[in-house]
Design a protein around this motif. Sequence first.
Motif, PDB file in Angstrom:
ATOM      1  N   GLY A  71      42.147  39.536  35.662  1.00  0.00           N
ATOM      2  CA  GLY A  71      40.750  39.889  35.418  1.00  0.00           C
ATOM      3  C   GLY A  71      40.320  39.552  34.002  1.00  0.00           C
ATOM      4  N   LYS A  72      41.217  39.732  33.047  1.00  0.00           N
ATOM      5  CA  LYS A  72      40.878  39.486  31.642  1.00  0.00           C
ATOM      6  C   LYS A  72      40.672  38.002  31.339  1.00  0.00           C
ATOM      7  CE  LYS A  72      41.238  43.825  30.520  1.00  0.00           C
ATOM      8  NZ  LYS A  72      40.002  44.613  30.270  1.00  0.00           N
ATOM      9  N   THR A  73      41.197  37.128  32.212  1.00  0.00           N
ATOM     10  CA  THR A  73      41.010  35.690  31.950  1.00  0.00           C
ATOM     11  C   THR A  73      39.548  35.282  32.114  1.00  0.00           C
ATOM     12  OG1 THR A  73      41.392  34.997  34.249  1.00  0.00           O
ATOM     13  CG2 THR A  73      43.334  35.213  32.817  1.00  0.00           C
ATOM     14  N   GLY A  74      38.819  36.017  32.940  1.00  0.00           N
ATOM     15  CA  GLY A  74      37.409  35.686  33.157  1.00  0.00           C
ATOM     16  C   GLY A  74      37.188  34.345  33.823  1.00  0.00           C
ATOM     17  N   HIS A  75      38.217  33.805  34.453  1.00  0.00           N
ATOM     18  CA  HIS A  75      38.117  32.457  35.023  1.00  0.00           C
ATOM     19  C   HIS A  75      38.050  32.531  36.551  1.00  0.00           C
ATOM     20  CE1 HIS A  75      39.085  28.266  35.921  1.00  0.00           C
ATOM     21  NE2 HIS A  75      38.835  27.986  34.650  1.00  0.00           N
ATOM     22  N   PRO A  76      37.191  31.760  37.190  1.00  0.00           N
ATOM     23  CA  PRO A  76      37.055  31.833  38.656  1.00  0.00           C
ATOM     24  C   PRO A  76      38.334  31.519  39.422  1.00  0.00           C
ATOM     25  CG  PRO A  76      35.844  29.939  37.747  1.00  0.00           C
ATOM     26  CD  PRO A  76      36.208  30.810  36.597  1.00  0.00           C
ATOM     27  N   THR A 127      42.492  48.750  40.042  1.00  0.00           N
ATOM     28  CA  THR A 127      42.725  47.640  39.116  1.00  0.00           C
ATOM     29  C   THR A 127      42.082  46.360  39.644  1.00  0.00           C
ATOM     30  OG1 THR A 127      44.839  48.641  38.454  1.00  0.00           O
ATOM     31  CG2 THR A 127      44.509  46.327  37.913  1.00  0.00           C
ATOM     32  N   ALA A 128      42.203  46.142  40.964  1.00  0.00           N
ATOM     33  CA  ALA A 128      41.617  44.949  41.570  1.00  0.00           C
ATOM     34  C   ALA A 128      40.092  44.996  41.521  1.00  0.00           C
ATOM     35  CB  ALA A 128      42.102  44.812  43.006  1.00  0.00           C
ATOM     36  N   LEU A 129      39.513  46.166  41.758  1.00  0.00           N
ATOM     37  CA  LEU A 129      38.048  46.298  41.704  1.00  0.00           C
ATOM     38  C   LEU A 129      37.525  45.927  40.317  1.00  0.00           C
ATOM     39  CD1 LEU A 129      37.627  49.613  43.735  1.00  0.00           C
ATOM     40  CD2 LEU A 129      36.661  47.387  44.361  1.00  0.00           C
ATOM     41  N   ARG A 130      38.179  46.443  39.295  1.00  0.00           N
ATOM     42  CA  ARG A 130      37.747  46.128  37.940  1.00  0.00           C
ATOM     43  C   ARG A 130      37.939  44.638  37.631  1.00  0.00           C
ATOM     44  NH1 ARG A 130      36.295  48.476  33.313  1.00  0.00           N
ATOM     45  NH2 ARG A 130      36.730  47.344  31.370  1.00  0.00           N
ATOM     46  N   ALA A 131      39.073  44.076  38.080  1.00  0.00           N
ATOM     47  CA  ALA A 131      39.346  42.662  37.809  1.00  0.00           C
ATOM     48  C   ALA A 131      38.309  41.766  38.475  1.00  0.00           C
ATOM     49  CB  ALA A 131      40.744  42.302  38.297  1.00  0.00           C
TER      50      ALA A 131
END
Length: 423
Positions: free
Chosen positions: A293-298, A319-323
């Motif tokens: 999630g932190k990568t911000g990449h599609p 964790t998945a929801l936030r990511a």
Amino acid sequence: MSAEDEEPRPAERERYEALLDRLAEAEDALEAAETEADLDDMEATLEGIEADIEAADFTDPEEFQPDEEELDEDEDVEELLDFEEELTNELQDLQDELEEQRGPYAADVVNEIETATSTVESTRWTETGDEQVADAIGTFVADVASELDADLGGDDVAALDATIQAVEDAALDADEDEGTIAALLDLADDLQSGIDDSQAFADLSSRAKLQYEGFYDVLGKHKDYPPEWSAIKEWTKRDNVEMVALCMEHFGDSEYMQNHCLEAFVRMGNPEAIEVLKEKAQRRNLTAVEALGKTGHPDAVEGVADYIDSDSNPELQKTALRAVGELGATEHTEDVAQWLVAEREDVRSAAARALGLLGDTRAIDPLGDVLADDAESEGVRASAAWALYQIGTARALETAAEQTGTRSFLVQSEAEKAAAALD
């Protein structure tokens, strides 16, 4: 002996004993064979015997066994000889012995060199190993050149290829050149032993591998223990995914180091780590999902989206929801929104905040419904107000601002932020 006591297959036994005699004669002939031509003749002989065994039409001995009800209580049943099985076993032993007596051939030498070449090419060697392999090849090539009286030299794979060609060009005969072929096989065996004894990268310890890769080069005089932890922190500051991934690879059995590496990926948020993180995320590792999630990449979306519905593992699901929210994966807005009515309060709150991170205006109405529901918990309503503020459109802010008069301090605080943004 009465007629009843005689073996029930006299004609078959006669055929069996005749074939057995032929196999005994073949065994004697095989022992006397000296050349490849002799062995070829023996092969033809054994093939003839094999065909005759198949054509002998032996009966399965079980057909001659009496039915159980015909037996007296204490009567032992004689085990009849299986003629075909006995003959086939004898024949197979002779065929195996025949193959053992063949050769050696020049093709065997070529195969050995090709195997050694494959090992050299497919193995990562250390600098020391490179030198050891070169020495082994150089010695082998020189010795083969001497044995074949050929012009050969070199200490690399190209030299091995040239040696293979020289062996093939020599057209060595299995009978006339038996000694030369045996000598070349011994040399090839020495070559493989030399290669096996050379230092491969895989032979190093985990720390030695990292040392070889330059992992510890960033360490100064002052460092925490273990040194890998200090190095990870330094590489994280430099946003170097490769070095952290190397540490995770070489300390794969250490949960302690794995966790530190994954946390480093979370801090870096570098898309270069996506493939490494996906592999860990497939094992339902929470920190790997968080780091994706932190990568911000599609490209990271497919590594986390499957866990949105993991209601049997709430921590992974949150964790998945936030990511998904951090990745801005609006194609999953509806998948996230359905969890606004989850049984667990913390999951409902996580879903609301994920919708805020997604920033999708389609989420305004469902978030507004949650915010206006007085039966909902204060925490979930506050998360819904926060999410509307994050979406930030006029309608989203107006929906949140409607709750400025609520009794809940948390909800009111978020609603006031939205109202202030409207001014």
